[in-house]
Design an enzyme around this catalytic site. Structure first.
Site, PDB file in Angstrom:
ATOM      1  N   GLU B  51       0.810  -1.229   0.000  1.00 15.97           N
ATOM      2  CA  GLU B  51       0.000   0.000   0.000  1.00 15.97           C
ATOM      3  C   GLU B  51       0.840   1.273   0.000  1.00 15.97           C
ATOM      4  O   GLU B  51       0.425   2.289  -0.542  1.00 15.97           O
ATOM      5  CB  GLU B  51      -0.960   0.009   1.187  1.00 15.97           C
ATOM      6  CG  GLU B  51      -2.110  -1.000   1.067  1.00 15.97           C
ATOM      7  CD  GLU B  51      -1.756  -2.378   1.595  1.00 15.97           C
ATOM      8  OE1 GLU B  51      -0.567  -2.633   1.903  1.00 15.97           O
ATOM      9  OE2 GLU B  51      -2.676  -3.220   1.705  1.00 15.97           O
ATOM     10  N   PHE B 113     -11.874  -7.083  13.854  1.00 17.65           N
ATOM     11  CA  PHE B 113     -10.808  -7.595  12.994  1.00 17.65           C
ATOM     12  C   PHE B 113     -10.415  -6.534  11.960  1.00 17.65           C
ATOM     13  O   PHE B 113     -11.266  -5.962  11.290  1.00 17.65           O
ATOM     14  CB  PHE B 113     -11.280  -8.866  12.280  1.00 17.65           C
ATOM     15  CG  PHE B 113     -10.258  -9.398  11.316  1.00 17.65           C
ATOM     16  CD1 PHE B 113      -9.024  -9.853  11.777  1.00 17.65           C
ATOM     17  CD2 PHE B 113     -10.510  -9.417   9.954  1.00 17.65           C
ATOM     18  CE1 PHE B 113      -8.068 -10.323  10.888  1.00 17.65           C
ATOM     19  CE2 PHE B 113      -9.558  -9.897   9.063  1.00 17.65           C
ATOM     20  CZ  PHE B 113      -8.331 -10.344   9.528  1.00 17.65           C
ATOM     21  N   GLN B 114      -9.138  -6.274  11.873  1.00 18.65           N
ATOM     22  CA  GLN B 114      -8.574  -5.277  10.957  1.00 18.65           C
ATOM     23  C   GLN B 114      -9.176  -3.891  11.138  1.00 18.65           C
ATOM     24  O   GLN B 114      -9.328  -3.126  10.182  1.00 18.65           O
ATOM     25  CB  GLN B 114      -8.680  -5.733   9.495  1.00 18.65           C
ATOM     26  CG  GLN B 114      -7.804  -6.955   9.244  1.00 18.65           C
ATOM     27  CD  GLN B 114      -7.553  -7.235   7.792  1.00 18.65           C
ATOM     28  OE1 GLN B 114      -8.397  -6.995   6.934  1.00 18.65           O
ATOM     29  NE2 GLN B 114      -6.370  -7.771   7.498  1.00 18.65           N
ATOM     30  N   LYS B 163     -17.754  -0.794   5.799  1.00 22.39           N
ATOM     31  CA  LYS B 163     -18.229  -1.765   4.817  1.00 22.39           C
ATOM     32  C   LYS B 163     -19.751  -1.734   4.669  1.00 22.39           C
ATOM     33  O   LYS B 163     -20.276  -1.896   3.566  1.00 22.39           O
ATOM     34  CB  LYS B 163     -17.751  -3.160   5.213  1.00 22.39           C
ATOM     35  CG  LYS B 163     -17.820  -4.155   4.059  1.00 22.39           C
ATOM     36  CD  LYS B 163     -17.136  -5.466   4.412  1.00 22.39           C
ATOM     37  CE  LYS B 163     -17.212  -6.432   3.229  1.00 22.39           C
ATOM     38  NZ  LYS B 163     -16.628  -7.738   3.561  1.00 22.39           N
ATOM     39  N   MET B 482      24.408   8.608   1.937  1.00 24.34           N
ATOM     40  CA  MET B 482      24.179   9.887   2.600  1.00 24.34           C
ATOM     41  C   MET B 482      24.449   9.783   4.105  1.00 24.34           C
ATOM     42  O   MET B 482      25.013  10.691   4.713  1.00 24.34           O
ATOM     43  CB  MET B 482      22.749  10.362   2.333  1.00 24.34           C
ATOM     44  CG  MET B 482      22.449  11.759   2.822  1.00 24.34           C
ATOM     45  SD  MET B 482      23.512  12.993   2.070  1.00 24.34           S
ATOM     46  CE  MET B 482      22.516  13.543   0.698  1.00 24.34           C
TER      47      MET B 482
HETATM   48  C1  FAD Z   1      18.503  14.348   1.363  1.00 24.50           C
HETATM   49  C2  FAD Z   1      17.790  15.629   1.034  1.00 24.50           C
HETATM   50  C3  FAD Z   1      18.516  16.777   0.778  1.00 24.50           C
HETATM   51  C4  FAD Z   1      17.863  17.951   0.403  1.00 24.50           C
HETATM   52  N1  FAD Z   1      18.619  19.027   0.034  1.00 24.50           N
HETATM   53  C5  FAD Z   1      18.008  20.086  -0.535  1.00 24.50           C
HETATM   54  C6  FAD Z   1      18.747  21.151  -1.119  1.00 24.50           C
HETATM   55  O1  FAD Z   1      19.974  21.154  -1.124  1.00 24.50           O
HETATM   56  N2  FAD Z   1      18.075  22.161  -1.708  1.00 24.50           N
HETATM   57  C7  FAD Z   1      16.703  22.188  -1.749  1.00 24.50           C
HETATM   58  O2  FAD Z   1      16.142  23.112  -2.331  1.00 24.50           O
HETATM   59  N3  FAD Z   1      15.978  21.232  -1.191  1.00 24.50           N
HETATM   60  C8  FAD Z   1      16.595  20.166  -0.603  1.00 24.50           C
HETATM   61  N4  FAD Z   1      15.827  19.144  -0.096  1.00 24.50           N
HETATM   62  C9  FAD Z   1      14.366  19.277  -0.115  1.00 24.50           C
HETATM   63  C10 FAD Z   1      13.867  20.060   1.078  1.00 24.50           C
HETATM   64  O3  FAD Z   1      13.827  19.209   2.207  1.00 24.50           O
HETATM   65  C11 FAD Z   1      12.448  20.643   0.835  1.00 24.50           C
HETATM   66  O4  FAD Z   1      11.568  19.617   0.466  1.00 24.50           O
HETATM   67  C12 FAD Z   1      12.408  21.658  -0.267  1.00 24.50           C
HETATM   68  O5  FAD Z   1      13.497  22.561  -0.168  1.00 24.50           O
HETATM   69  C13 FAD Z   1      11.106  22.441  -0.203  1.00 24.50           C
HETATM   70  O6  FAD Z   1      10.837  23.022  -1.422  1.00 24.50           O
HETATM   71  P1  FAD Z   1       9.945  24.315  -1.573  1.00 24.50           P
HETATM   72  O7  FAD Z   1      10.428  25.398  -0.668  1.00 24.50           O
HETATM   73  O8  FAD Z   1       9.881  24.600  -3.022  1.00 24.50           O
HETATM   74  O9  FAD Z   1       8.536  23.947  -0.964  1.00 24.50           O
HETATM   75  P2  FAD Z   1       7.391  22.883  -1.295  1.00 24.50           P
HETATM   76  O10 FAD Z   1       7.469  21.818  -0.266  1.00 24.50           O
HETATM   77  O11 FAD Z   1       7.346  22.472  -2.711  1.00 24.50           O
HETATM   78  O12 FAD Z   1       6.154  23.776  -0.901  1.00 24.50           O
HETATM   79  C14 FAD Z   1       5.536  24.594  -1.829  1.00 24.50           C
HETATM   80  C15 FAD Z   1       5.193  25.960  -1.238  1.00 24.50           C
HETATM   81  O13 FAD Z   1       4.429  26.645  -2.239  1.00 24.50           O
HETATM   82  C16 FAD Z   1       3.144  26.957  -1.742  1.00 24.50           C
HETATM   83  N5  FAD Z   1       2.172  26.755  -2.818  1.00 24.50           N
HETATM   84  C17 FAD Z   1       1.580  25.602  -3.204  1.00 24.50           C
HETATM   85  N6  FAD Z   1       0.739  25.816  -4.227  1.00 24.50           N
HETATM   86  C18 FAD Z   1       0.806  27.145  -4.498  1.00 24.50           C
HETATM   87  C19 FAD Z   1       0.170  27.986  -5.445  1.00 24.50           C
HETATM   88  N7  FAD Z   1      -0.704  27.506  -6.345  1.00 24.50           N
HETATM   89  N8  FAD Z   1       0.455  29.295  -5.420  1.00 24.50           N
HETATM   90  C20 FAD Z   1       1.318  29.819  -4.501  1.00 24.50           C
HETATM   91  N9  FAD Z   1       1.953  29.066  -3.588  1.00 24.50           N
HETATM   92  C21 FAD Z   1       1.708  27.734  -3.591  1.00 24.50           C
HETATM   93  C22 FAD Z   1       2.915  26.061  -0.561  1.00 24.50           C
HETATM   94  O14 FAD Z   1       2.012  26.665   0.339  1.00 24.50           O
HETATM   95  C23 FAD Z   1       4.325  25.889   0.004  1.00 24.50           C
HETATM   96  O15 FAD Z   1       4.650  26.943   0.885  1.00 24.50           O
HETATM   97  C24 FAD Z   1      16.452  17.983   0.324  1.00 24.50           C
HETATM   98  C25 FAD Z   1      15.729  16.832   0.624  1.00 24.50           C
HETATM   99  C26 FAD Z   1      16.385  15.659   0.955  1.00 24.50           C
HETATM  100  C27 FAD Z   1      15.560  14.435   1.218  1.00 24.50           C
HETATM  101  C1  TPP Z   2      12.540   5.519   5.080  1.00 21.03           C
HETATM  102  C2  TPP Z   2      13.823   6.176   5.413  1.00 21.03           C
HETATM  103  N1  TPP Z   2      14.645   5.646   6.348  1.00 21.03           N
HETATM  104  C3  TPP Z   2      15.823   6.235   6.636  1.00 21.03           C
HETATM  105  C4  TPP Z   2      16.205   7.388   6.005  1.00 21.03           C
HETATM  106  C5  TPP Z   2      17.536   8.063   6.352  1.00 21.03           C
HETATM  107  N2  TPP Z   2      18.419   8.074   5.182  1.00 21.03           N
HETATM  108  C6  TPP Z   2      18.546   9.158   4.394  1.00 21.03           C
HETATM  109  S1  TPP Z   2      19.540   8.907   3.072  1.00 21.03           S
HETATM  110  C7  TPP Z   2      19.862   7.323   3.561  1.00 21.03           C
HETATM  111  C8  TPP Z   2      20.781   6.436   2.753  1.00 21.03           C
HETATM  112  C9  TPP Z   2      20.283   6.174   1.382  1.00 21.03           C
HETATM  113  O1  TPP Z   2      21.056   5.164   0.824  1.00 21.03           O
HETATM  114  P1  TPP Z   2      20.927   4.797  -0.709  1.00 21.03           P
HETATM  115  O2  TPP Z   2      19.504   4.656  -1.096  1.00 21.03           O
HETATM  116  O3  TPP Z   2      21.770   3.628  -0.997  1.00 21.03           O
HETATM  117  O4  TPP Z   2      21.453   6.099  -1.452  1.00 21.03           O
HETATM  118  P2  TPP Z   2      22.889   6.818  -1.469  1.00 21.03           P
HETATM  119  O5  TPP Z   2      22.859   7.859  -0.394  1.00 21.03           O
HETATM  120  O6  TPP Z   2      23.920   5.769  -1.227  1.00 21.03           O
HETATM  121  O7  TPP Z   2      22.965   7.421  -2.824  1.00 21.03           O
HETATM  122  C10 TPP Z   2      19.189   7.027   4.749  1.00 21.03           C
HETATM  123  C11 TPP Z   2      19.282   5.740   5.456  1.00 21.03           C
HETATM  124  C12 TPP Z   2      15.303   7.922   5.059  1.00 21.03           C
HETATM  125  N3  TPP Z   2      15.556   9.062   4.419  1.00 21.03           N
HETATM  126  N4  TPP Z   2      14.146   7.296   4.761  1.00 21.03           N
END
Ligand code: FAD
Ligand code: TPP
Lengths: 187, 584
Positions: B51, B113-114, B163, B482
């Site tokens: 799911e 159940f469930q 249901k 990472m």
């Molecule tokens: C490992 C990892 C590393 C990351 N590193 C980075 C990084 O280096 N740089 C980076 O940028 N991000 C990075 N992220 C992602 C980060 O965590 C955020 O998800 C991201 O920066 C959020 O993007 P955003 O500000 O565009 O907001 P979003 O989450 O896309 O939110 C959208 C915003 O726009 C608004 N909005 C929605 N619809 C409308 C509309 N129609 N009109 C006006 N406003 C609207 C919402 O209210 C909200 O405030 C990383 C994520 C991970 C998992």
């Molecule tokens: C469900 C979940 N569990 C744990 C983490 C923490 N976490 C962030 S990056 C990462 C490693 C990812 O490893 P891999 O998919 O092999 O990618 P790589 O960083 O090696 O490119 C972990 C464990 C997460 N982001 N999501």
């Protein structure tokens, strides 16, 4: 928690769009009135918002205010910096069954009332003194035995607090408070 | 007034909402709905293998089409398995309608159940949810659900259907008769504030557009208007991870992504700018670094449809609540009517400064002819696929995700599907399935790490069953890269549980599912291997064995200001200071 500096209504110079450093701000107490659809789970949504995002609830009351329109009014007293209070209002506004969010603390003068019940168990002079003070505070006796009274008092939270403090040495054993109901003054 | 069973109503309501595809998994509490699905052909049901994957697939479908994704799962474990996906969609503002079965109303609360308290569990991770106790209210509720999911800031909603409500008869209402109620978020921005922004743009010396996922959420018109505005003003533009593609990577204003692993020039321009125009981005902590030092000299405007995004972490002087397309339309018109003014001389200097920062070449890495560097693999993937107009990229979460954002160029919106806010490993593979379902003839690639990919690898079954030619491009470093990178920067190279000792043979794994597997370990073979992957008309697992200890740079160490970036050369054990260690 650091001791909260309780600034009362109207004493803050902050307006909603001031640029300010959220770390350098004092905590304020605000009374919010939230008009919601009276549907299952709506109170859980509001409370969940406060607990999930770490906001304070000092007092919360809820009751249906419009039976036909299925509307309830939730009155929440909360504390936070002005930035936090702004966030709380914006977050409340996002909840789908929330229709209106009013900040009674900034929207002009308002009245706040709370109802409380106090059980005082004592005899002799203490019993007489309790009754005398109740009269001064315009508290009603709603139950009495030879050893006890239950007083009902209505007023501002400060008045209710003050009455409670006075009753404590006079045999206060239990109390129940409704939490605050508030309305803006005038039309 | 049409009478029908609740189960039939569900299917009818979906049809009337224009739904073409449902991602789901059956169980006892949704059998009546599955029975109705069986007896019709308009709505296609895609049977996933878990799911969580149904929800991610629906997210991929939604993000790549701009339409809401629909999920159908059973009560109890079906619903709880969906929770991670629902939370992911909430964080990234993805419109989803999730339908869950529930035990019959007369058993609710009895630990039947469930049974699970699905609306209770999902209250904090949905935009809104409903438990429907009466068949007469069912159709109306489903229509409302679509309205809420897609209006304002989009997000996931859930309708829990006991249901007995599915079996009972009730009156069907059509979408236009439904009570979509008071929920009508404001889309037009305040004219005075927009004019103030335009005035600021006319005189700004060091302006920057900082755009985000909100531009994509707003739709094609927003993208068009943004492009016109950027090109007409000549201002530089950067975007968050979530906004990639709204401005083309080949456009002349493009600085690249900003943030923790964003480009040096983008972050420095954000730090030094005197006017920051935030369009649909939310000042996420990956962007701001240490909040107190964030872009100290700029006036800031923020266009966002959600008032709670404004002034949440960064105070702005020009808050504009509204939809990106509506606000940009007004802003552009006002700017034009006032004579299209910009501070040309200052802008030229600003660009000269940006060019200086570019000379740092922050994405430089040491290549090798013996071992495939992950950056090189992505450069080759880009070179060999960038001409494909129908290319869609998904990612998992980790280093590979950041490298993909840095090294792949996006020319159009809705072509980049990644888990940003929640950072859900296991997102990418099912998302790629959802994208391919929506775009059967497109090239859909999931850039993955082996760790993330294993989290939803069971979806190979789905890919093969529906003949979905999704390409699983796994950058296999045999590490949770990472995590390993943070351990090397923060925890003295003590690699606590950040590698797997028993990885599968990915080629055999593909074959076990009846798909194609390719392994590549030599840089000299890479182009041919990628070509082979692209040429195969079916699902492919591409096991790309890459350098095991490569770190992803540039990087803003957590807790540091956003202009103090680590570049590749500065790698040191204690690069992250003690204070930053508590941050994630
Ligand atoms: C490992 C990892 C590393 C990351 N590193 C980075 C990084 O280096 N740089 C980076 O940028 N991000 C990075 N992220 C992602 C980060 O965590 C955020 O998800 C991201 O920066 C959020 O993007 P955003 O500000 O565009 O907001 P979003 O989450 O896309 O939110 C959208 C915003 O726009 C608004 N909005 C929605 N619809 C409308 C509309 N129609 N009109 C006006 N406003 C609207 C919402 O209210 C909200 O405030 C990383 C994520 C991970 C998992
Ligand atoms: C469900 C979940 N569990 C744990 C983490 C923490 N976490 C962030 S990056 C990462 C490693 C990812 O490893 P891999 O998919 O092999 O990618 P790589 O960083 O090696 O490119 C972990 C464990 C997460 N982001 N999501």
């Amino acid at each position: 928690m650091a001791a909260a500096l309780n600034i009362q209504k109207g004493t803050s110079k902050h307006s909603a769009y001031d640029l300010r450093d959220p770390n350098a701000e004092a905590v304020e107490r605000h009374t919010l009135a939230v008009i919601v659809d009276n549907e299952a789970g709506v109170l859980a949504r509001v409370i969940g918002l406060f607990s999930g995002r770490g906001y304070n609830i000092d007092s919360l009351t809820v009751a249906e205010v419009d039976h036909e329109g299925h509307r309830s009014r939730i009155t929440i007293v909360t504390t936070g910096t002005p930035a936090v209070i702004d966030q709380i209002k914006a977050q409340l506004g996002r909840i789908v069954p929330v229709h209106e969010v009013h900040d009674l603390t900034v929207e002009g003068p308002s009245v706040e009332r709370e109802l409380a019940l106090f059980k005082v168990v004592s005899g002799g002079d203490k019993r007489v003194e309790a009754l005398r003070l109740a009269d001064i505070f315009r508290a009603n006796v709603v139950d009495s035995t030879l050893e006890s009274f239950v007083f009902e008092i209505t007023g501002t939270p400060q008045k209710v607090d003050a009455f409670g403090e006075l009753m404590r040495p006079l045999g206060l054993t239990e109390m129940a408070r409704t939490g605050i109901a508030a309305l803006s003054r005038g039309s | 007034m049409t009478q029908m069973t609740g189960a039939k109503m569900v299917v009818q309501a979906l049809k009337d909402q224009g739904v073409e595809v449902v991602f789901g998994y059956p169980g006892g509490a949704v059998l009546p709905i599955y029975d109705e699905i069986f007896q019709q052909t308009e709505i296609r049901h895609i049977l996933v293998r878990h799911e969580q994957a149904a929800v991610h697939a629906a997210e991929g479908y939604a993000r790549s089409t701009g339409k809401p994704g629909v999920v159908l799962v059973t009560s109890g474990p079906g619903a709880t398995n969906a929770v991670t996906g629902i939370t992911d969609a909430l964080m990234d503002s993805i419109p989803l309608v999730v339908l869950t079965g529930q035990v019959p109303t007369f058993m609710v609360g009895n630990d039947a159940f469930q049974e699970a308290d699905t609306v209770g569990i999902t209250r904090p991770c949905t935009k809104h949810n409903w438990l429907v106790k009466d068949t007469d209210a069912l159709a109306d509720t489903i229509h409302q659900a679509f309205h809420v999911a897609t209006s304002g800031r989009p997000g996931p909603v859930l309708v829990d259907i006991p249901k007995d409500v599915q079996f009972a008869e009730g009156t069907y209402v059509e979408p236009r008769a439904a009570k979509t109620g008071h929920y009508q978020p404001k889309v037009k921005g305040d004219k005075e504030m927009i004019t103030r922004l335009v005035e600021a743009m006319e005189t700004a010396e060091r302006p920057i557009f900082y755009t985000g996922g909100g531009v994509i959420n707003s739709g094609d018109a927003a993208t068009q208007l943004l492009r016109e505005f950027v090109d007409a003003t000549g201002f530089p533009i950067t975007s968050t991870l979530m906004g990639l593609g709204s401005y083309p990577a080949s456009g002349k204003g493009w600085l690249g992504m900003l943030g923790m692993h964003g480009l040096y020039e983008a972050n420095l321009a954000m730090h030094d700018c005197d006017l920051m125009i935030n369009i649909g981005a939310r000042f996420d902590d990956r962007i701001t670094g240490r909040v107190a030092d964030f872009s100290p000299h700029s006036r800031k405007a923020h266009i966002d449809i959600d008032p709670s995004s404004i002034n949440k972490t960064i105070r702005v002087e020009m808050p504009i609540v509204g939809d990106v397309a509506h606000v940009l339309e007004d802003a552009l018109r006002i700017w034009k009517s006032r004579g299209r003014k910009v501070n040309k001389a200052a802008l030229a200097e600003w660009w000269a400064q940006i060019e200086e920062w570019r000379k740092v070449e922050c994405l430089r890495y040491r290549n090798s002819d013996k071992i495939i560097k992950p950056q090189y693999a992505l450069q080759r993937l880009e070179a060999l696929t960038k001409d494909r107009k129908d290319r869609y990229i998904c990612t998992e979460v980790g280093q590979h995700q950041m490298w993909a954002a840095q090294f792949l160029g996006f020319e159009a919106p809705n072509r980049w599907m990644t888990s940003g806010g929640l950072g859900t490993m296991g997102y990418g593979f099912p998302a790629s399935i959802g994208v391919q379902i929506a775009h059967p003839d497109a090239l859909v690639i999931n850039v993955a790490g082996e760790g993330s990919w294993l989290m939803n690898m069971q979806e190979m079954g789905t890919a093969v069953q529906y003949s979905l030619p999704v390409k699983q491009f796994i950058l296999n470093n045999e590490r949770l890269g990472m995590v390993r990178q943070w351990q090397s920067l923060l925890h003295g190279n003590r690699y606590s549980h950040s590698w797997s000792e028993a990885l599968p043979d990915f080629v055999k794994l593909a074959e076990a599912f009846g798909a194609k597997g390719i392994q590549c370990s030599d840089p000299a073979d890479l182009d041919d291997a990628i070509a082979e992957m692209l040429a195969h008309d079916g699902p492919v697992i591409f096991d790309c064995l890459v350098e095991k200890h490569e770190n992803c740079y540039p990087m803003i160490p957590s807790g540091e200001p956003h202009h103090k970036m680590l570049l590749g050369e500065d790698t040191g054990e204690d690069a992250i200071k003690a204070g930053g260690a508590v941050l994630v």
